[in-house]
Scaffold this motif. Structure first.
Motif, mmCIF file in Angstrom:
data_model
loop_
_atom_site.group_PDB
_atom_site.id
_atom_site.type_symbol
_atom_site.label_atom_id
_atom_site.label_comp_id
_atom_site.label_asym_id
_atom_site.label_seq_id
_atom_site.Cartn_x
_atom_site.Cartn_y
_atom_site.Cartn_z
ATOM 1 N N GLY A 145 4.897 -8.215 -15.201
ATOM 2 C CA GLY A 145 5.916 -9.000 -14.521
ATOM 3 C C GLY A 145 7.142 -8.224 -14.088
ATOM 4 O O GLY A 145 8.166 -8.826 -13.728
ATOM 5 N N TYR A 146 7.075 -6.900 -14.104
ATOM 6 C CA TYR A 146 8.230 -6.093 -13.714
ATOM 7 C C TYR A 146 8.277 -5.780 -12.221
ATOM 8 O O TYR A 146 9.346 -5.633 -11.640
ATOM 9 N N LEU A 147 7.122 -5.640 -11.625
ATOM 10 C CA LEU A 147 7.025 -5.120 -10.264
ATOM 11 C C LEU A 147 6.621 -6.238 -9.310
ATOM 12 O O LEU A 147 5.682 -6.987 -9.595
ATOM 13 N N ARG A 148 7.323 -6.330 -8.174
ATOM 14 C CA ARG A 148 7.015 -7.405 -7.236
ATOM 15 C C ARG A 148 5.586 -7.264 -6.707
ATOM 16 O O ARG A 148 5.083 -6.140 -6.552
ATOM 17 N N PRO A 149 4.921 -8.373 -6.436
ATOM 18 C CA PRO A 149 3.480 -8.334 -6.163
ATOM 19 C C PRO A 149 3.092 -7.591 -4.892
ATOM 20 O O PRO A 149 1.951 -7.142 -4.773
ATOM 21 N N GLU A 150 4.020 -7.432 -3.931
ATOM 22 C CA GLU A 150 3.650 -6.767 -2.679
ATOM 23 C C GLU A 150 3.569 -5.243 -2.797
ATOM 24 O O GLU A 150 3.069 -4.572 -1.898
ATOM 25 N N VAL A 151 4.108 -4.688 -3.874
ATOM 26 C CA VAL A 151 4.130 -3.229 -4.024
ATOM 27 C C VAL A 151 2.708 -2.703 -4.205
ATOM 28 O O VAL A 151 1.900 -3.281 -4.927
ATOM 29 N N SER A 152 2.416 -1.597 -3.528
ATOM 30 C CA SER A 152 1.084 -0.993 -3.559
ATOM 31 C C SER A 152 1.185 0.482 -3.938
ATOM 32 O O SER A 152 2.235 1.118 -3.755
ATOM 33 N N SER A 153 0.097 1.004 -4.439
ATOM 34 C CA SER A 153 0.066 2.449 -4.735
ATOM 35 C C SER A 153 0.279 3.274 -3.469
ATOM 36 O O SER A 153 0.772 4.406 -3.531
ATOM 37 N N ASP A 155 2.460 2.774 -1.332
ATOM 38 C CA ASP A 155 3.898 2.898 -1.080
ATOM 39 C C ASP A 155 4.463 4.184 -1.668
ATOM 40 O O ASP A 155 5.485 4.695 -1.204
ATOM 41 N N MET A 156 3.827 4.707 -2.703
ATOM 42 C CA MET A 156 4.407 5.823 -3.446
ATOM 43 C C MET A 156 4.599 7.087 -2.597
ATOM 44 O O MET A 156 5.680 7.693 -2.626
ATOM 45 N N PRO A 157 3.594 7.533 -1.815
ATOM 46 C CA PRO A 157 3.833 8.713 -0.986
ATOM 47 C C PRO A 157 4.986 8.526 -0.002
ATOM 48 O O PRO A 157 5.753 9.461 0.264
ATOM 49 N N LEU A 158 5.135 7.304 0.532
ATOM 50 C CA LEU A 158 6.200 7.049 1.489
ATOM 51 C C LEU A 158 7.568 7.043 0.812
ATOM 52 O O LEU A 158 8.561 7.453 1.404
ATOM 53 N N LEU A 159 7.619 6.590 -0.446
ATOM 54 C CA LEU A 159 8.876 6.691 -1.193
ATOM 55 C C LEU A 159 9.261 8.157 -1.370
ATOM 56 O O LEU A 159 10.433 8.529 -1.231
ATOM 57 N N GLY A 160 8.261 8.985 -1.685
ATOM 58 C CA GLY A 160 8.533 10.420 -1.818
ATOM 59 C C GLY A 160 9.002 11.033 -0.516
ATOM 60 O O GLY A 160 9.918 11.866 -0.499
ATOM 61 N N LEU A 161 8.392 10.619 0.585
ATOM 62 C CA LEU A 161 8.784 11.134 1.897
ATOM 63 C C LEU A 161 10.201 10.701 2.242
ATOM 64 O O LEU A 161 10.992 11.484 2.778
ATOM 65 N N MET A 162 10.553 9.460 1.932
ATOM 66 C CA MET A 162 11.904 8.964 2.200
ATOM 67 C C MET A 162 12.944 9.746 1.404
ATOM 68 O O MET A 162 13.992 10.133 1.932
ATOM 69 N N VAL A 182 16.921 6.278 -4.080
ATOM 70 C CA VAL A 182 15.803 5.984 -4.978
ATOM 71 C C VAL A 182 16.200 4.851 -5.924
ATOM 72 O O VAL A 182 15.396 3.948 -6.208
ATOM 73 N N GLY A 183 17.453 4.873 -6.392
ATOM 74 C CA GLY A 183 17.937 3.788 -7.236
ATOM 75 C C GLY A 183 17.896 2.450 -6.513
ATOM 76 O O GLY A 183 17.479 1.430 -7.082
ATOM 77 N N LEU A 184 18.312 2.438 -5.245
ATOM 78 C CA LEU A 184 18.256 1.210 -4.453
ATOM 79 C C LEU A 184 16.811 0.746 -4.257
ATOM 80 O O LEU A 184 16.515 -0.453 -4.330
ATOM 81 N N LEU A 185 15.910 1.692 -3.988
ATOM 82 C CA LEU A 185 14.506 1.341 -3.792
ATOM 83 C C LEU A 185 13.911 0.730 -5.063
ATOM 84 O O LEU A 185 13.191 -0.270 -5.000
#
Length: 220
Positions: A145-153, A155-162, A182-185
């Motif tokens: 119940g910590y992570l919103r349901p739309e988040v996908s694996s 997404d992780m490479p794109l977070l790193g790219l951002m 990263v804190g905001l994300l």
């Protein structure tokens, strides 16, 4: 000289030690300069003869592959460590911070990790190793119940790219600015009451591969 010869074993150890020195030197150079460094410059930085570098890595592409696989091994190790955390959100967020620190501060890894222009099929092989363990982190944090349901694996490479883009953009002004975003994300990924669904779905795995195939590094 046979396989059991102590001298042969010593030569193998020396060869592997030199290989590690070359990869580490290349990553240090490419971390700030991207993939512009030449094999001659890598040899100088590693304090090895040029011939030694060329024997191990006859082309820059071969060295890029080694950098990529070394980086993937590092990310897999981070993800596996994150899975050991008792609290799934702490493990997930620690991995995101660790991954983004790598991509924000290592330009060379970022350039080979997010584009197929240099390593081709190696990128697919690396993703095959990394995605299952990242998927476990995501599923575990969702389950609890910590992570919103739309988040996908994916997404992780794109977070790193951002994070890497922010780090590169602000490098001369604020080297740590990527941490703010990263804190905001991470705050945005937390599951909270009343959140509206994100306006766009995550990329599928096939779409992520297509994006990697078309993204090109822009030279300085």
């Amino acid at each position: 000289m046979n396989a059991g010869d102590p001298q042969a074993a010593s030569l193998r150890k020396d060869a592997e030690r030199n290989r590690r020195r070359i990869i580490e030197a290349a990553r240090e150079l490419c971390a700030t300069r991207g993939l512009e460094a030449t094999l001659n410059e890598v040899a100088h930085h590693a304090k090895l003869g040029v011939g030694t570098v060329y024997r191990r890595f006859p082309t820059k592409e071969a060295l890029f592959e080694a950098i990529f696989l070394d980086g993937i091994d590092q990310l897999v190790a981070l993800a596996e460590t994150a899975l050991e955390a008792e609290d799934s959100w702490e493990g997930f967020s620690w991995f995101v911070w660790s991954m983004c620190e790598l991509t924000a501060t290592d330009r060379g890894l970022r350039e080979v990790a997010f584009s197929k222009a240099y390593c081709g099929g190696r990128v697919d092989a690396g993703r095959t190793l990394l995605d299952p363990v990242i998927s476990k982190l995501v599923k575990r944090a969702k389950r609890d119940g910590y992570l919103r349901p739309e988040v996908s694996s994916t997404d992780m490479p794109l977070l790193g790219l951002m994070a890497g883009t922010v780090g590169e953009y602000s490098d001369g002004v604020s080297k740590e600015l990527w941490r703010r975003y990263v804190g905001l994300l991470l705050q945005g990924m937390r599951c909270q009451p009343g959140l509206e669904r994100l306006p766009v779905d995550a990329l599928t795995h096939d779409e992520l591969q297509d994006a990697m195939s078309t993204w090109q590094v822009t030279p300085d």
